[in-house]
Design a protein around this motif. Structure first.
Motif, mmCIF file in Angstrom:
data_model
loop_
_atom_site.group_PDB
_atom_site.id
_atom_site.type_symbol
_atom_site.label_atom_id
_atom_site.label_comp_id
_atom_site.label_asym_id
_atom_site.label_seq_id
_atom_site.Cartn_x
_atom_site.Cartn_y
_atom_site.Cartn_z
ATOM 1 N N ILE A 151 -0.028 -18.131 -2.572
ATOM 2 C CA ILE A 151 0.228 -17.634 -1.216
ATOM 3 C C ILE A 151 1.496 -16.783 -1.174
ATOM 4 C CG2 ILE A 151 0.860 -18.323 1.135
ATOM 5 C CD1 ILE A 151 -0.971 -20.747 0.797
ATOM 6 N N ILE A 152 2.546 -17.226 -1.850
ATOM 7 C CA ILE A 152 3.824 -16.492 -1.844
ATOM 8 C C ILE A 152 3.635 -15.065 -2.347
ATOM 9 C CG2 ILE A 152 6.089 -16.327 -2.979
ATOM 10 C CD1 ILE A 152 6.258 -19.385 -2.787
ATOM 11 N N ASP A 153 2.902 -14.915 -3.459
ATOM 12 C CA ASP A 153 2.703 -13.579 -4.032
ATOM 13 C C ASP A 153 1.784 -12.715 -3.170
ATOM 14 O OD1 ASP A 153 4.415 -13.924 -6.125
ATOM 15 O OD2 ASP A 153 2.882 -14.350 -7.619
ATOM 16 N N LEU A 154 0.711 -13.310 -2.644
ATOM 17 C CA LEU A 154 -0.218 -12.545 -1.812
ATOM 18 C C LEU A 154 0.428 -12.133 -0.490
ATOM 19 C CD1 LEU A 154 -3.522 -14.551 -2.429
ATOM 20 C CD2 LEU A 154 -3.069 -12.196 -3.139
ATOM 21 N N GLU A 155 1.123 -13.049 0.133
ATOM 22 C CA GLU A 155 1.808 -12.728 1.393
ATOM 23 C C GLU A 155 2.892 -11.681 1.169
ATOM 24 O OE1 GLU A 155 3.200 -12.881 5.420
ATOM 25 O OE2 GLU A 155 1.287 -13.170 4.385
ATOM 26 N N GLY A 156 3.613 -11.812 0.044
ATOM 27 C CA GLY A 156 4.638 -10.829 -0.295
ATOM 28 C C GLY A 156 4.044 -9.436 -0.470
ATOM 29 N N SER A 157 2.843 -9.379 -1.052
ATOM 30 C CA SER A 157 2.179 -8.099 -1.243
ATOM 31 C C SER A 157 1.800 -7.468 0.100
ATOM 32 C CB SER A 157 0.919 -8.282 -2.107
ATOM 33 O OG SER A 157 0.252 -7.053 -2.279
ATOM 34 N N PHE A 158 1.338 -8.279 1.037
ATOM 35 C CA PHE A 158 1.003 -7.761 2.371
ATOM 36 C C PHE A 158 2.248 -7.264 3.104
ATOM 37 C CE2 PHE A 158 -3.174 -9.739 1.972
ATOM 38 C CZ PHE A 158 -3.974 -8.829 2.665
ATOM 39 N N MET A 159 3.349 -7.968 2.942
ATOM 40 C CA MET A 159 4.595 -7.536 3.573
ATOM 41 C C MET A 159 5.062 -6.212 2.966
ATOM 42 S SD MET A 159 5.094 -9.764 5.867
ATOM 43 C CE MET A 159 6.753 -9.376 6.401
ATOM 44 N N ALA A 160 4.900 -6.093 1.639
ATOM 45 C CA ALA A 160 5.269 -4.843 0.960
ATOM 46 C C ALA A 160 4.376 -3.695 1.423
ATOM 47 C CB ALA A 160 5.164 -5.020 -0.556
ATOM 48 N N LEU A 161 3.102 -3.996 1.677
ATOM 49 C CA LEU A 161 2.167 -2.973 2.161
ATOM 50 C C LEU A 161 2.562 -2.505 3.565
ATOM 51 C CD1 LEU A 161 -0.415 -1.317 1.892
ATOM 52 C CD2 LEU A 161 -1.702 -3.315 2.707
ATOM 53 N N GLU A 162 2.925 -3.422 4.430
ATOM 54 C CA GLU A 162 3.352 -3.063 5.791
ATOM 55 C C GLU A 162 4.596 -2.182 5.751
ATOM 56 O OE1 GLU A 162 3.843 -6.577 8.136
ATOM 57 O OE2 GLU A 162 1.711 -7.127 8.026
ATOM 58 N N TYR A 163 5.525 -2.526 4.865
ATOM 59 C CA TYR A 163 6.755 -1.742 4.736
ATOM 60 C C TYR A 163 6.444 -0.332 4.220
ATOM 61 C CZ TYR A 163 11.404 -0.339 3.140
ATOM 62 O OH TYR A 163 12.584 0.343 2.933
ATOM 63 N N ALA A 164 5.521 -0.267 3.252
ATOM 64 C CA ALA A 164 5.148 1.035 2.679
ATOM 65 C C ALA A 164 4.483 1.920 3.732
ATOM 66 C CB ALA A 164 4.208 0.829 1.488
ATOM 67 N N LEU A 165 3.650 1.324 4.584
ATOM 68 C CA LEU A 165 2.980 2.089 5.649
ATOM 69 C C LEU A 165 3.985 2.595 6.680
ATOM 70 C CD1 LEU A 165 -0.202 -0.125 6.212
ATOM 71 C CD2 LEU A 165 -0.101 2.126 5.124
ATOM 72 N N GLU A 166 4.972 1.773 7.003
ATOM 73 C CA GLU A 166 6.024 2.197 7.938
ATOM 74 C C GLU A 166 6.825 3.362 7.365
ATOM 75 O OE1 GLU A 166 8.362 -1.234 8.774
ATOM 76 O OE2 GLU A 166 6.786 -2.231 9.950
ATOM 77 N N GLU A 167 7.126 3.285 6.070
ATOM 78 C CA GLU A 167 7.861 4.372 5.410
ATOM 79 C C GLU A 167 7.036 5.649 5.403
ATOM 80 O OE1 GLU A 167 9.190 3.194 1.481
ATOM 81 O OE2 GLU A 167 11.244 3.141 2.264
ATOM 82 N N GLU A 168 5.741 5.516 5.158
ATOM 83 C CA GLU A 168 4.854 6.681 5.116
ATOM 84 C C GLU A 168 4.793 7.367 6.488
ATOM 85 O OE1 GLU A 168 2.370 9.475 3.407
ATOM 86 O OE2 GLU A 168 3.555 7.889 2.436
ATOM 87 N N GLN A 169 4.733 6.559 7.543
ATOM 88 C CA GLN A 169 4.677 7.119 8.896
ATOM 89 C C GLN A 169 5.986 7.820 9.270
ATOM 90 O OE1 GLN A 169 3.654 3.753 11.328
ATOM 91 N NE2 GLN A 169 1.498 3.800 10.745
ATOM 92 N N ALA A 170 7.087 7.357 8.700
ATOM 93 C CA ALA A 170 8.398 7.930 9.031
ATOM 94 C C ALA A 170 8.670 9.244 8.290
ATOM 95 C CB ALA A 170 9.497 6.919 8.723
#
Length: 299
Positions: free
Chosen positions: A53-72
């Motif tokens: 769970i820690i690794d999978l959840e961490g990956s989703f958090m990293a994906l959200e951050y990457a999408l925010e950076e892309e939009q910016a």
């Protein structure tokens, strides 16, 4: 003797998973898809669930951050993107910092992870069937946080269905399910209501508490014929008053501050904590219905 056997069994699971991971690293090809499947299997196994769970959840958090950076990024920055280096499972690799894993999760794998939650909640509810049990059972917060990335509404509705079918006399079970629903829907009012219910559990059911009179449900004891007769009578009285009532010029009445404060106080009613919990549960059901309606309307 049983404890030694249990420890040996747990070690066997970890050794098996480590061996699988070494094979993925040694393969050099399709490492990320294989690692993603490996993390799903980790989560399906109760002994290694936390690590998965820690690794999978961490990956989703990293994906959200990457999408925010892309939009910016500006249009020029998006055009001048440099090609990414291929991801290798070397000593610097961290699954919880790799958004590609979240992207690679298939619908089938997500369903398997949702099933892990459903199995978890069933196990908890079985333990909570004993209304007098003392073991503390809390929702699996990490698993809920992970599965709500794709199954938020469905799992909230499933948990609420469990709540609707639960005997209200089992307060611990009711409180547990209220918490699960609130966690999935992430609504402040649901959090507040479920917290009030949890607090009320520590009180004697027959002890009295005060609640605003407006929150106490009014018993439906008046028949339709009585209501109809009452309405007709009130209309007739109103007609008479409209004809006979003299016009009186209104004059402002000065009220003392103390009397004003007294008049603005909301009337309260004394009820037992058992009744209070029923009112809280009713408020929770209504707020849940509001949230689900809003979700449906937004689709």
């Amino acid at each position: 003797m049983l404890r030694k056997s249990s420890v040996r069994s747990e070690l066997d699971v970890y050794e098996k998973r480590i061996k699988e991971l070494k094979q993925i690293v040694a393969a050099k090809k399709n490492q990320l898809p294989k690692l993603t499947e490996w993390l799903v299997r980790l989560t399906e196994e109760p002994i290694t669930r936390t690590e998965g769970i820690i690794d999978l959840e961490g990956s989703f958090m990293a994906l959200e951050y990457a999408l925010e950076e892309e939009q910016a990024k500006t249009a020029e920055e998006k055009e001048n993107v440099t090609p990414k280096e291929p991801i290798l499972l070397d000593k610097n690799f961290r699954a919880d910092n790799t958004p590609e894993i979240a992207k690679l999760l298939t619908d089938s794998q997500k369903q398997r992870l949702s099933n892990v939650f459903l199995l978890s909640i069933n196990e908890h509810l079985m333990k909570l069937n004993d209304a007098g049990g003392e073991e503390e059972i809390t929702p699996d917060y990490e698993l809920i946080s992970l599965t709500k990335h794709w199954d938020k509404t469905y799992l909230a509705m499933t948990s609420f269905a469990f709540l609707q079918n639960t005997d209200s006399s089992n307060g611990r079970k009711v409180s547990y399910l209220m918490s699960v629903v609130a966690l999935f829907l992430d609504d402040e009012k649901l959090y507040e209501i479920s917290g009030n219910y949890a607090s009320a559990l520590s009180e004697d059911e027959n002890a009295l508490t005060e609640v605003p009179e407006e929150e106490v449900p009014v018993p439906e004891t008046i028949s339709e014929s009585e209501i109809s007769a009452e309405v007709e009578t009130s209309v007739e009285i109103q007609k008479v008053e409209e004809v006979s009532q003299p016009i009186v010029e209104e004059t402002p009445v000065k009220m003392e501050q103390g009397n004003l404060d007294e008049s603005t106080k909301k009337p309260v009613e004394e009820i037992t904590y058992k009744q209070y919990k029923e009112i809280i549960l009713l408020k929770f059901n209504r707020q849940y219905g509001t949230i689900i309606s809003q979700i449906s309307a937004s689709k």
